[in-house]
Write an enzyme that holds these catalytic residues in place. Structure first.
Site, PDB file in Angstrom:
ATOM      1  CG  HIS A   1      -1.831  -1.151   1.316  1.00 63.13           C
ATOM      2  ND1 HIS A   1      -2.953  -1.258   0.686  1.00 63.13           N
ATOM      3  CD2 HIS A   1      -1.664  -2.232   2.393  1.00 63.13           C
ATOM      4  CE1 HIS A   1      -3.725  -2.261   1.093  1.00 63.13           C
ATOM      5  NE2 HIS A   1      -2.944  -2.832   2.030  1.00 63.13           N
TER       6      HIS A   1
HETATM    7  O1  RIB Z   1      -5.001   0.270   4.454  1.00 66.55           O
HETATM    8  C1  RIB Z   1      -3.694   0.400   4.339  1.00 66.55           C
HETATM    9  C2  RIB Z   1      -2.919   1.204   5.063  1.00 66.55           C
HETATM   10  O2  RIB Z   1      -3.135   1.107   6.615  1.00 66.55           O
HETATM   11  C3  RIB Z   1      -1.504   1.284   5.045  1.00 66.55           C
HETATM   12  O3  RIB Z   1      -1.022   2.566   5.506  1.00 66.55           O
HETATM   13  C4  RIB Z   1      -0.897   0.516   6.050  1.00 66.55           C
HETATM   14  O4  RIB Z   1       0.439   0.791   6.858  1.00 66.55           O
HETATM   15  C5  RIB Z   1      -2.008   0.646   7.374  1.00 66.55           C
HETATM   16  O5  RIB Z   1      -1.574   1.676   7.984  1.00 66.55           O
END
Ligand code: RIB
Ligand code: CA
Length: 309
Positions: free
Chosen positions: A238
């Site tokens: 992500h």
């Molecule tokens: O949904 C994904 C996000 O939430 C990313 O930033 C991961 O690190 C969590 O914080």
């Protein structure tokens, strides 16, 4: 042409750690600071983890400061089931050689904005940025580019409607999206296109470096979580997408949108309504649509391999 100055606002977090290492290994950008926010784990742990990762990269020149410990509304921060109790896969770490900068993280962001053109990469809840805007009205117009990993067009992760970074502080997200920044938003429907598999974990371990060993080690429990949650060990990168966007703005295809954040819904609190209608084509807010995962993986491998002990 001067390299873009980049500040990373983060809640490490295993995928945050990979994103920060990618940024620190990339000569296209100049990482000027890292600020921690409560999110995946409480602030004391996200700040310690940020120090651990900056120290692992050998970048004691990059200040690490702590921002906000609680969201604007009710506290939801608790230890993560996704990233381990310590937030980085529960490995053993020595005390990091990078000390915590004594400056308030939010004020450090303001200071870095005042020092010249700045790109902010926001890969945790948006609490620090909301408080920044509340304390310094109009500062959003002084930021060159705000790249946010967050939200979802269709399906959440922490709830069916909401993605974690927005869900953890929806009031902050609404303040930020109501601002005048130039925003690139990378929601789950984009980030789920970017993932690593066991061959990548084996590759990192085979590097024989401290970075390679630790990245492989912290991704292992993250892969086990993905297997339980999604039925595959492929680990979704992500946060690295937000750094990847800054490294090469042609790598992720984008389009103009308007974004609204739900703060009141019983089932939809933290949902992002990403309006892709043609009337928003010229909006200063853009959303990531597609990315080539093989190109991303190759770039990540190349950059993490550049760390030497
Ligand atoms: O949904 C994904 C996000 O939430 C990313 O930033 C991961 O690190 C969590 O914080
Ligand atoms: Ca994160």
């Amino acid at each position: 042409m001067a390299r873009p100055r980049v500040l990373i606002d983060t809640d490490p977090g295993v995928d945050d750690a990979v994103a920060i290492l990618l940024a620190l290994a990339s000569p296209e950008i100049d990482v000027v600071a890292v600020t921690a926010v409560a999110g995946n784990v409480p602030l004391a742990k996200t700040a310690l983890n940020a120090r651990r990762i900056v120290a692992l990269a050998g970048r004691g020149d990059v200040p690490v400061a702590a921002g906000r410990a609680q969201p604007l509304s009710e506290p939801v921060v608790e230890d993560s089931v996704v990233h381990g109790r310590d937030g980085l896969g529960d490995l053993d770490w020595d005390e990091p050689a990078v000390a915590l900068d004594p400056r308030d993280g939010v004020e450090l962001i303001a200071e870095m904005i005042g020092a010249g053109p700045l790109t902010i990469v926001a890969i945790g809840p948006l609490t620090n940025l909301a408080v920044l805007l509340q304390r310094h009205p109009g500062i959003d117009r002084d930021v060159e580019h705000l790249v946010i990993m967050g939200g979802a067009s269709f399906q959440g992760n922490v709830t069916p409607a909401a993605e974690f970074n927005i869900w953890a502080d929806p009031e902050a997200a609404r303040v930020v999206f109501d601002g005048a920044w130039r925003i690139t938003l990378l929601p789950l429907d984009l980030t789920h296109q970017a993932y690593l598999d066991d061959q990548d974990l084996d590759y990192f371990h085979s590097l024989g470096t401290e970075v390679g060993r630790r990245v492989a080690a912290m991704l292992e429990p993250y892969a086990q979580f993905h297997d339980r949650w999604y039925g595959t060990r492929d680990v979704i990168m992500h946060d690295a997408m937000a750094v990847y966007e800054v490294l090469d703005d042609a790598a992720i295809q984008k389009r103009g949108v308007r974004v609204a954040v739900e703060t009141d819904g019983v089932h939809s609190r933290g949902a992002t309504f990403i309006d892709r209608r043609r009337e928003n084509a010229d909006s200063p807010v853009r959303v990531g649509v597609t990315v080539d995962n093989d190109r991303f993986r190759a770039r990540l491998r190349e950059r993490l391999a550049s760390f030497v002990d």
